[in-house]
Design a protein around this motif. Structure first.
Motif, PDB file in Angstrom:
ATOM      1  N   MET A   1      -5.515   2.240   3.499  1.00  0.00           N
ATOM      2  CA  MET A   1      -3.902   2.661   3.599  1.00  0.00           C
ATOM      3  C   MET A   1      -3.370   1.991   4.953  1.00  0.00           C
ATOM      4  N   LEU A   2      -4.092   2.283   6.225  1.00  0.00           N
ATOM      5  CA  LEU A   2      -3.579   1.737   7.471  1.00  0.00           C
ATOM      6  C   LEU A   2      -3.669   0.162   7.397  1.00  0.00           C
ATOM      7  N   GLU A   3      -4.682  -0.412   6.840  1.00  0.00           N
ATOM      8  CA  GLU A   3      -4.436  -1.831   6.865  1.00  0.00           C
ATOM      9  C   GLU A   3      -3.213  -2.231   5.822  1.00  0.00           C
ATOM     10  N   ALA A   4      -2.878  -1.760   4.664  1.00  0.00           N
ATOM     11  CA  ALA A   4      -1.774  -2.026   4.015  1.00  0.00           C
ATOM     12  C   ALA A   4      -0.411  -1.652   4.853  1.00  0.00           C
ATOM     13  N   ILE A   5      -0.661  -0.657   5.669  1.00  0.00           N
ATOM     14  CA  ILE A   5       0.718  -0.405   6.465  1.00  0.00           C
ATOM     15  C   ILE A   5       1.157  -1.455   7.418  1.00  0.00           C
ATOM     16  N   SER A   6       0.014  -2.060   8.236  1.00  0.00           N
ATOM     17  CA  SER A   6      -0.016  -2.932   9.254  1.00  0.00           C
ATOM     18  C   SER A   6       0.508  -4.325   8.623  1.00  0.00           C
ATOM     19  N   LYS A   7       0.665  -4.553   7.402  1.00  0.00           N
ATOM     20  CA  LYS A   7       1.127  -5.505   6.865  1.00  0.00           C
ATOM     21  C   LYS A   7       2.905  -5.371   6.417  1.00  0.00           C
ATOM     22  N   CYS A   8       3.161  -3.987   6.466  1.00  0.00           N
ATOM     23  CA  CYS A   8       4.445  -3.765   6.125  1.00  0.00           C
ATOM     24  C   CYS A   8       5.645  -4.057   7.146  1.00  0.00           C
ATOM     25  N   LYS A   9       6.641  -4.547   6.804  1.00  0.00           N
ATOM     26  CA  LYS A   9       7.743  -4.841   7.613  1.00  0.00           C
ATOM     27  C   LYS A   9       8.534  -3.682   8.325  1.00  0.00           C
ATOM     28  N   THR A  10       8.539  -3.970   9.575  1.00  0.00           N
ATOM     29  CA  THR A  10       9.389  -2.869  10.509  1.00  0.00           C
ATOM     30  C   THR A  10      10.644  -2.798   9.811  1.00  0.00           C
ATOM     31  N   GLY A  11      11.315  -1.529   9.881  1.00  0.00           N
ATOM     32  CA  GLY A  11      12.666  -1.233   9.600  1.00  0.00           C
ATOM     33  C   GLY A  11      12.862  -1.172   7.956  1.00  0.00           C
TER      34      GLY A  11
ATOM     35  N   ALA B   1       6.612   0.509  -0.761  1.00  0.00           N
ATOM     36  CA  ALA B   1       5.592   1.246  -1.727  1.00  0.00           C
ATOM     37  C   ALA B   1       4.145   0.655  -1.268  1.00  0.00           C
ATOM     38  N   ILE B   2       3.171   1.497  -1.043  1.00  0.00           N
ATOM     39  CA  ILE B   2       1.766   0.826  -0.783  1.00  0.00           C
ATOM     40  C   ILE B   2       0.824   1.339  -1.785  1.00  0.00           C
ATOM     41  N   GLY B   3       1.264   2.187  -2.819  1.00  0.00           N
ATOM     42  CA  GLY B   3       0.234   3.041  -3.787  1.00  0.00           C
ATOM     43  C   GLY B   3       0.626   4.071  -4.310  1.00  0.00           C
ATOM     44  N   LYS B   4      -0.372   5.162  -4.816  1.00  0.00           N
ATOM     45  CA  LYS B   4       0.008   6.400  -5.411  1.00  0.00           C
ATOM     46  C   LYS B   4      -0.916   7.532  -4.748  1.00  0.00           C
ATOM     47  N   PHE B   5      -0.523   8.652  -4.858  1.00  0.00           N
ATOM     48  CA  PHE B   5      -1.635   9.823  -4.699  1.00  0.00           C
ATOM     49  C   PHE B   5      -1.148  10.819  -5.766  1.00  0.00           C
ATOM     50  N   HIS B   6      -2.083  11.162  -6.308  1.00  0.00           N
ATOM     51  CA  HIS B   6      -2.035  12.287  -7.563  1.00  0.00           C
ATOM     52  C   HIS B   6      -0.720  12.162  -8.225  1.00  0.00           C
ATOM     53  N   GLY B   7      -0.510  11.074  -8.660  1.00  0.00           N
ATOM     54  CA  GLY B   7       0.694  10.893  -9.742  1.00  0.00           C
ATOM     55  C   GLY B   7       2.065  10.639  -8.855  1.00  0.00           C
ATOM     56  N   PHE B   8       2.080  10.726  -7.753  1.00  0.00           N
ATOM     57  CA  PHE B   8       3.170  10.480  -6.737  1.00  0.00           C
ATOM     58  C   PHE B   8       3.213   9.309  -6.171  1.00  0.00           C
ATOM     59  N   GLU B   9       4.270   8.569  -6.131  1.00  0.00           N
ATOM     60  CA  GLU B   9       4.278   7.347  -5.432  1.00  0.00           C
ATOM     61  C   GLU B   9       4.238   7.367  -4.006  1.00  0.00           C
ATOM     62  N   LEU B  10       3.506   6.490  -3.396  1.00  0.00           N
ATOM     63  CA  LEU B  10       2.990   6.811  -1.981  1.00  0.00           C
ATOM     64  C   LEU B  10       3.800   5.268  -1.130  1.00  0.00           C
ATOM     65  N   LEU B  11       4.637   5.668  -0.319  1.00  0.00           N
ATOM     66  CA  LEU B  11       5.385   4.648   0.459  1.00  0.00           C
ATOM     67  C   LEU B  11       5.118   4.721   2.114  1.00  0.00           C
ATOM     68  N   VAL B  12       5.447   3.890   2.814  1.00  0.00           N
ATOM     69  CA  VAL B  12       5.415   3.932   4.291  1.00  0.00           C
ATOM     70  C   VAL B  12       6.723   3.627   4.921  1.00  0.00           C
ATOM     71  N   GLU B  13       7.414   4.135   5.651  1.00  0.00           N
ATOM     72  CA  GLU B  13       8.426   4.070   6.569  1.00  0.00           C
ATOM     73  C   GLU B  13       8.137   3.463   7.802  1.00  0.00           C
ATOM     74  N   LYS B  14       8.359   2.463   8.192  1.00  0.00           N
ATOM     75  CA  LYS B  14       8.369   1.882   9.516  1.00  0.00           C
ATOM     76  C   LYS B  14       9.506   1.655  10.280  1.00  0.00           C
ATOM     77  N   ASN B  15       9.885   2.333  11.388  1.00  0.00           N
ATOM     78  CA  ASN B  15      10.827   2.012  12.284  1.00  0.00           C
ATOM     79  C   ASN B  15      10.697   1.605  13.526  1.00  0.00           C
ATOM     80  N   PHE B  16      11.928   1.050  14.076  1.00  0.00           N
ATOM     81  CA  PHE B  16      11.744   0.324  15.511  1.00  0.00           C
ATOM     82  C   PHE B  16      11.326   0.960  16.477  1.00  0.00           C
ATOM     83  N   LEU B  17      11.098   2.562  16.434  1.00  0.00           N
ATOM     84  CA  LEU B  17      10.640   3.271  17.593  1.00  0.00           C
ATOM     85  C   LEU B  17       9.413   3.356  17.753  1.00  0.00           C
ATOM     86  N   ASP B  18       8.563   2.709  16.619  1.00  0.00           N
ATOM     87  CA  ASP B  18       7.038   2.764  16.467  1.00  0.00           C
ATOM     88  C   ASP B  18       6.486   3.719  16.221  1.00  0.00           C
TER      89      ASP B  18
END
Length: 279
Positions: A118-128, A132-149
């Motif tokens: 998951m952390l590896e996938a997150i490192s490839k996501c764009k800031t801002g 979506a990076i996957g699923k967890f127990h039927g729920f969509e899993l996403l990562v939100e990256k902002n400019f405040l790190d």
């Protein structure tokens, strides 16, 4: 404008106007002048308070007609979605109680492996962006990256839930499971928010219905102000008439005196001529 600002403005006007009123009253010897200036000051102060009262009423009206109904509607809709998500979560925990996370197209049953990927996938996501990076127990899993790190993991069902990411694989999985298991806590939170919004709405209505506290005083002051204006206008008109008629009366008196002198002179000359003829 705050009530303190209104109060300060009124005090400033009061001091300046009363000082002028006293000076003018002493100079003219007319007590109506001082009373008028005091009334003018009171009217201006009360009008400022009335303007502040009206502005507050506009805000209160917006509260119970627009703001709180909208907040209640949004919170109620979200509450319904949360309840649906809680039902889905409970069913998923019964059907699939073991840990499993999907990142991309691969599913991991070990927390360390799942967290690492998951952390590896997150490192490839764009800031801002929210990605979506996957699923967890039927729920969509996403990562939100902002400019405040500061990055967040997001679970999306009928609505969204998020928690701050950890920098360690296992820590991230613990936070993800806590987020998933704590979905029902949002029900209590939203129910309390809806109750608060409803109370605030009713309080706004109650406050809106309160009349202006100084309405009677303002009406009385305005009526007295009109009376004083009328009296002073009448006195000023008389003074102007006196000023305009004064020189004319003097001229008429001079003319009468001059005419009398001419008559006296003619009469004296006539008598002298008559006496001369008699002799």
């Amino acid at each position: 404008m705050t009530s303190k600002a209104v109060s300060r403005s009124c005090e400033d006007i009061d001091e300046a106007t009363l000082s002028y009123a006293e000076i003018k009253a002493v100079a003219t010897g007319n007590p109506l002048i001082k009373e008028k200036m005091e009334i003018d000051n009171d009217v201006q102060r009360l009008k400022l308070l009335k303007a502040s009262y009206d502005n507050q009423r506009y805000g209160l009206q917006d509260n119970f007609m627009i703001k709180y109904p909208k907040l209640i509607k949004t919170a109620t809709e979200k509450l319904a979605n949360v309840r649906e998500d809680v039902k889905a979560r409970d069913k998923e925990l019964i059907d699939n109680p073991e840990f499993a996370i999907t990142i991309g197209k691969a599913t991991y049953t070990e927390r360390v492996d799942g967290g690492t990927m998951m952390l590896e996938a997150i490192s490839k996501c764009k800031t801002g962006e929210t990605t979506a990076i996957g699923k967890f127990h039927g729920f969509e899993l996403l990562v939100e990256k902002n400019f405040l790190d500061i990055n967040y993991m997001v679970l999306r069902g009928k609505t969204e839930y998020k928690a701050e990411l950890s920098t360690s694989p296992v820590g991230s999985m613990v936070k993800l499971e806590n987020l998933f298991n704590g979905l029902h806590e949002n029900i209590d939170f939203l129910e309390k928010k809806i109750e608060q919004y409803q109370n605030d709405l009713e309080a706004s209505k109650t406050e809106y219905d309160k009349p202006f506290a100084y309405s009677t005083e303002l009406e009385e002051k305005l009526a007295r102000q009109c009376e004083l204006n009328a009296q002073l206008d009448l006195e000023n008109a008389k003074a102007v008439d006196a000023d305009l008629s004064g020189p004319e009366e003097e001229r008429e008196a001079d003319d009468r005196m001059e005419a009398a002198a001419i008559v006296a002179e003619d009469k004296g000359a006539y008598q002298a001529d008559r006496e001369g003829r008699t002799r």
